[in-house]
Design an enzyme around this catalytic site. Structure first.
Site, PDB file in Angstrom:
ATOM      1  N   ILE A 275     -10.531  31.373  17.091  1.00 13.06           N
ATOM      2  CA  ILE A 275      -9.988  31.385  15.908  1.00 13.06           C
ATOM      3  C   ILE A 275      -8.589  32.236  15.658  1.00 13.06           C
ATOM      4  O   ILE A 275      -8.693  33.498  15.556  1.00 13.06           O
ATOM      5  CB  ILE A 275     -10.399  31.344  13.930  1.00 13.06           C
ATOM      6  CG1 ILE A 275     -11.969  30.899  14.538  1.00 13.06           C
ATOM      7  CG2 ILE A 275      -9.576  30.901  13.302  1.00 13.06           C
ATOM      8  CD1 ILE A 275     -11.502  29.615  14.878  1.00 13.06           C
TER       9      ILE A 275
ATOM     10  N   SER B  93     -14.260  21.047  22.152  1.00 11.34           N
ATOM     11  CA  SER B  93     -13.089  20.073  22.489  1.00 11.34           C
ATOM     12  C   SER B  93     -14.047  18.560  20.980  1.00 11.34           C
ATOM     13  O   SER B  93     -13.767  18.252  20.666  1.00 11.34           O
ATOM     14  CB  SER B  93     -13.512  19.383  24.053  1.00 11.34           C
ATOM     15  OG  SER B  93     -12.205  19.924  24.859  1.00 11.34           O
TER      16      SER B  93
ATOM     17  N   ALA C 285     -10.754  27.206  11.387  1.00 13.05           N
ATOM     18  CA  ALA C 285     -12.090  27.533  11.785  1.00 13.05           C
ATOM     19  C   ALA C 285     -12.735  26.295  12.214  1.00 13.05           C
ATOM     20  O   ALA C 285     -13.211  26.077  11.074  1.00 13.05           O
ATOM     21  CB  ALA C 285     -12.501  28.393  10.619  1.00 13.05           C
TER      22      ALA C 285
ATOM     23  N   ALA D 244     -18.790  24.411  20.685  1.00 10.37           N
ATOM     24  CA  ALA D 244     -18.289  22.695  20.208  1.00 10.37           C
ATOM     25  C   ALA D 244     -16.628  23.097  20.287  1.00 10.37           C
ATOM     26  O   ALA D 244     -16.113  24.058  19.202  1.00 10.37           O
ATOM     27  CB  ALA D 244     -18.620  22.706  18.184  1.00 10.37           C
TER      28      ALA D 244
ATOM     29  N   GLU E  67     -16.411  26.882  17.605  1.00  6.80           N
ATOM     30  CA  GLU E  67     -18.384  27.344  17.850  1.00  6.80           C
ATOM     31  C   GLU E  67     -18.186  27.576  18.867  1.00  6.80           C
ATOM     32  O   GLU E  67     -17.742  27.160  20.783  1.00  6.80           O
ATOM     33  CB  GLU E  67     -19.032  26.988  16.534  1.00  6.80           C
ATOM     34  CG  GLU E  67     -18.853  26.160  16.093  1.00  6.80           C
ATOM     35  CD  GLU E  67     -19.989  25.696  14.527  1.00  6.80           C
ATOM     36  OE1 GLU E  67     -20.989  25.465  15.375  1.00  6.80           O
ATOM     37  OE2 GLU E  67     -19.352  25.381  13.472  1.00  6.80           O
ATOM     38  N   PRO E  68     -19.354  28.778  19.096  1.00 10.90           N
ATOM     39  CA  PRO E  68     -19.619  29.297  20.495  1.00 10.90           C
ATOM     40  C   PRO E  68     -19.787  27.250  21.380  1.00 10.90           C
ATOM     41  O   PRO E  68     -19.617  27.716  22.463  1.00 10.90           O
ATOM     42  CB  PRO E  68     -20.721  29.796  19.998  1.00 10.90           C
ATOM     43  CG  PRO E  68     -20.369  30.453  19.098  1.00 10.90           C
ATOM     44  CD  PRO E  68     -19.364  29.146  18.391  1.00 10.90           C
TER      45      PRO E  68
ATOM     46  N   GLU F 221      -1.347  19.647  12.989  1.00 12.62           N
ATOM     47  CA  GLU F 221      -1.154  20.502  14.015  1.00 12.62           C
ATOM     48  C   GLU F 221      -0.626  19.799  15.563  1.00 12.62           C
ATOM     49  O   GLU F 221       0.712  20.975  15.779  1.00 12.62           O
ATOM     50  CB  GLU F 221      -2.426  21.204  14.396  1.00 12.62           C
ATOM     51  CG  GLU F 221      -3.066  22.020  15.099  1.00 12.62           C
ATOM     52  CD  GLU F 221      -4.341  22.973  14.894  1.00 12.62           C
ATOM     53  OE1 GLU F 221      -4.745  22.515  14.588  1.00 12.62           O
ATOM     54  OE2 GLU F 221      -4.756  23.764  16.210  1.00 12.62           O
ATOM     55  N   ARG F 222      -0.574  19.246  15.726  1.00  8.88           N
ATOM     56  CA  ARG F 222      -0.359  18.523  17.232  1.00  8.88           C
ATOM     57  C   ARG F 222       1.220  18.389  16.878  1.00  8.88           C
ATOM     58  O   ARG F 222       2.018  18.832  17.665  1.00  8.88           O
ATOM     59  CB  ARG F 222      -0.576  17.284  17.042  1.00  8.88           C
ATOM     60  CG  ARG F 222      -1.722  17.417  18.038  1.00  8.88           C
ATOM     61  CD  ARG F 222      -2.995  16.238  18.620  1.00  8.88           C
ATOM     62  NE  ARG F 222      -3.988  16.718  18.943  1.00  8.88           N
ATOM     63  CZ  ARG F 222      -5.247  16.153  18.839  1.00  8.88           C
ATOM     64  NH1 ARG F 222      -5.522  14.911  17.557  1.00  8.88           N
ATOM     65  NH2 ARG F 222      -6.412  16.302  18.851  1.00  8.88           N
TER      66      ARG F 222
HETATM   67  C1  LIG Z   1      -5.317  29.854  22.230  1.00 11.18           C
HETATM   68  C2  LIG Z   1      -5.459  29.277  21.182  1.00 11.18           C
HETATM   69  C3  LIG Z   1      -5.987  28.979  19.829  1.00 11.18           C
HETATM   70  C4  LIG Z   1      -6.275  28.468  19.597  1.00 11.18           C
HETATM   71  N1  LIG Z   1      -7.018  28.153  18.190  1.00 11.18           N
HETATM   72  C5  LIG Z   1      -7.813  27.771  17.346  1.00 11.18           C
HETATM   73  C6  LIG Z   1      -8.478  28.180  15.868  1.00 11.18           C
HETATM   74  O1  LIG Z   1      -7.334  28.766  15.146  1.00 11.18           O
HETATM   75  N2  LIG Z   1      -9.259  27.691  15.175  1.00 11.18           N
HETATM   76  C7  LIG Z   1      -9.949  26.502  16.279  1.00 11.18           C
HETATM   77  O2  LIG Z   1     -11.397  26.608  15.236  1.00 11.18           O
HETATM   78  N3  LIG Z   1      -9.845  26.722  17.196  1.00 11.18           N
HETATM   79  C8  LIG Z   1      -9.435  26.532  17.682  1.00 11.18           C
HETATM   80  N4  LIG Z   1      -8.692  27.318  19.300  1.00 11.18           N
HETATM   81  C9  LIG Z   1     -10.502  26.440  19.805  1.00 11.18           C
HETATM   82  C10 LIG Z   1      -9.456  25.270  20.575  1.00 11.18           C
HETATM   83  O3  LIG Z   1      -9.558  23.965  19.907  1.00 11.18           O
HETATM   84  C11 LIG Z   1      -9.966  25.302  21.658  1.00 11.18           C
HETATM   85  O4  LIG Z   1     -10.416  26.172  22.816  1.00 11.18           O
HETATM   86  C12 LIG Z   1     -10.582  23.688  22.322  1.00 11.18           C
HETATM   87  O5  LIG Z   1     -11.100  22.994  21.446  1.00 11.18           O
HETATM   88  C13 LIG Z   1     -11.090  23.253  23.694  1.00 11.18           C
HETATM   89  O6  LIG Z   1     -13.151  24.183  23.606  1.00 11.18           O
HETATM   90  P1  LIG Z   1     -13.035  25.001  24.451  1.00 11.18           P
HETATM   91  O7  LIG Z   1     -12.207  25.740  24.600  1.00 11.18           O
HETATM   92  O8  LIG Z   1     -14.633  24.968  24.421  1.00 11.18           O
HETATM   93  O9  LIG Z   1     -13.710  24.175  26.067  1.00 11.18           O
HETATM   94  P2  LIG Z   1     -13.970  22.730  26.669  1.00 11.18           P
HETATM   95  O10 LIG Z   1     -14.663  21.993  25.913  1.00 11.18           O
HETATM   96  O11 LIG Z   1     -15.337  23.223  26.440  1.00 11.18           O
HETATM   97  O12 LIG Z   1     -13.719  22.255  28.126  1.00 11.18           O
HETATM   98  C14 LIG Z   1     -13.289  23.018  28.695  1.00 11.18           C
HETATM   99  C15 LIG Z   1     -12.347  21.835  30.186  1.00 11.18           C
HETATM  100  O13 LIG Z   1     -13.370  20.256  29.892  1.00 11.18           O
HETATM  101  C16 LIG Z   1     -12.616  19.407  29.474  1.00 11.18           C
HETATM  102  N5  LIG Z   1     -13.318  18.459  28.936  1.00 11.18           N
HETATM  103  C17 LIG Z   1     -13.863  18.811  27.900  1.00 11.18           C
HETATM  104  N6  LIG Z   1     -14.732  17.932  27.301  1.00 11.18           N
HETATM  105  C18 LIG Z   1     -14.506  16.726  27.928  1.00 11.18           C
HETATM  106  C19 LIG Z   1     -14.910  15.267  28.652  1.00 11.18           C
HETATM  107  N7  LIG Z   1     -15.805  14.933  27.369  1.00 11.18           N
HETATM  108  N8  LIG Z   1     -14.527  14.828  29.195  1.00 11.18           N
HETATM  109  C20 LIG Z   1     -13.655  15.255  30.087  1.00 11.18           C
HETATM  110  N9  LIG Z   1     -13.848  16.704  29.907  1.00 11.18           N
HETATM  111  C21 LIG Z   1     -13.817  17.100  29.550  1.00 11.18           C
HETATM  112  C22 LIG Z   1     -11.366  20.067  28.612  1.00 11.18           C
HETATM  113  O14 LIG Z   1     -10.460  19.352  28.498  1.00 11.18           O
HETATM  114  C23 LIG Z   1     -11.286  21.388  29.256  1.00 11.18           C
HETATM  115  O15 LIG Z   1     -10.284  21.282  29.956  1.00 11.18           O
HETATM  116  C24 LIG Z   1      -7.563  27.800  20.141  1.00 11.18           C
HETATM  117  C25 LIG Z   1      -8.297  27.502  21.120  1.00 11.18           C
HETATM  118  C26 LIG Z   1      -6.549  28.314  22.195  1.00 11.18           C
HETATM  119  C27 LIG Z   1      -6.326  28.402  23.579  1.00 11.18           C
END
Ligand SMILES: Cc1cc2nc3c(=O)[nH]c(=O)nc-3n(C[C@H](O)[C@H](O)[C@H](O)COP(=O)(O)OP(=O)(O)OC[C@H]3O[C@@H](n4cnc5c(N)ncnc54)[C@H](O)[C@@H]3O)c2cc1C
Length: 267
Positions: free
Chosen positions: A160, A135, A127, A133, A130-131, A247-248
């Site tokens: 999650i 990337s 986990a 946070a 967050e809403p 994870e990767r």
């Molecule tokens: C199937 C699935 C399973 C998941 N499971 C988990 C889990 O078990 N636990 C957990 O903690 N999280 C989980 N996640 C969350 C995942 O880690 C996040 O979706 C990921 O970190 C991206 O965050 P976001 O969806 O808010 O996208 P954002 O961060 O809002 O990004 C949206 C787009 O903007 C781009 N972007 C973002 N920042 C930049 C930048 N600085 N410069 C250029 N481009 C940028 C990204 O590449 C993306 O294309 C999961 C997500 C998915 C889809």
């Protein structure tokens, strides 16, 4: 001529892969996958069978019943991906959690959580997100305030994988709000039956992802004993980047496995 697996993997690793394939064939994992696609259920029972047969958590050190190498966990992820995708997804987050506890846990934490996760009795989740946070993981707002020998965790986590199904969650939270989050976050082992932990909602992802849920979780003054902090106070960023590295590797292996039946169908 040697095949790809004979070239890339040791005899012991190939033996592990072969016995896993025999097991997955024996329990008819492919048929169960088709049933999950038709009826969308969570294959908890099948995951337990993997544990009973001793296949889970090969990454763990030998003293915890593992084989001590990440490559075995990657083989497991790949074979599960090829045989039954929803089963592979349960394994995915659980394996990230137990591999991280194995790497950063103290002896007490390891002895409590690793045997239960290796047997499949307990399932783990990660986990971080967050809403506000995704990337940018350094923008997490969930906080953990120290109160004596306990910490009170408050905040929300979204996206999650199987978060509502997990027994053990690794939860990242800010523990020192006045410094850079890279030096002010910690990670806690949270058991899902702890008071104040709430599943707000389970989402289905685009494409359906049968047999898997994507959970929105809430922590409302969740009281965690100090001994459940993993890897030291304010060391959460270091643990997170190590967890993401594990994870990767395992996620990529799972996807290679998921691609195999499609490739076989196509050629
Ligand atoms: C199937 C699935 C399973 C998941 N499971 C988990 C889990 O078990 N636990 C957990 O903690 N999280 C989980 N996640 C969350 C995942 O880690 C996040 O979706 C990921 O970190 C991206 O965050 P976001 O969806 O808010 O996208 P954002 O961060 O809002 O990004 C949206 C787009 O903007 C781009 N972007 C973002 N920042 C930049 C930048 N600085 N410069 C250029 N481009 C940028 C990204 O590449 C993306 O294309 C999961 C997500 C998915 C889809």
């Amino acid at each position: 001529m040697q095949n790809k697996e004979e070239i890339l993997f040791s005899a012991a690793e190939n033996e592990f892969r072969e016995s896993l394939r025999v097991f997955l064939d024996g329990v008819d994992a492919k048929k169960i996958e088709r049933e999950i696609y038709e009826r969308d259920f969570y294959p908890r029972e099948l995951y337990g069978k993997l544990g009973d047969a001793g296949f889970l958590a090969p990454v763990l050190p030998v003293e915890y019943g593992g084989m001590g190498k990440l490559v075995y966990e990657a083989i497991l992820a790949e074979e599960l991906g090829a045989a039954c995708v929803p089963l592979a997804w349960i394994h995915s987050t659980s394996s990230y959690a137990y591999a991280t506890i194995a790497r950063y846990g103290n002896e007490e934490q390891k002895s409590i959580y690793l045997p239960a996760m290796k047997s499949g009795a307990k399932i783990g989740a990660i986990a971080i997100t967050e809403p506000g946070a995704g990337s940018d993981v350094m923008h997490i707002k969930t906080s953990a305030e120290r109160k004596g020998d306990e910490s009170l965790i408050s905040g929300e986590k979204r996206n999650i994988t199987n978060g509502s199904k997990a027994d053990v969650l690794l939860v990242w939270a800010i523990t020192n709000p006045v410094v850079d989050p890279a030096r002010g976050m910690s990670v806690f082992i949270v058991e899902s039956d702890t008071k104040g932990f709430e599943v707000k909602r389970d989402f289905k992802l685009l494409g359906g992802f049968p047999g898997t849920v994507n959970s929105y979780l809430r922590f409302d003054d969740v009281r965690i004993p100090g001994k459940n902090m993993l890897g030291g106070e304010n060391e959460g960023a270091r643990v997170m980047f190590d967890e993401l590295s594990i994870e990767r590797v395992l996620y990529a292996a799972m996807l290679v496995g998921e691609a195999r039946p499609i490739l076989e169908l196509a050629v």
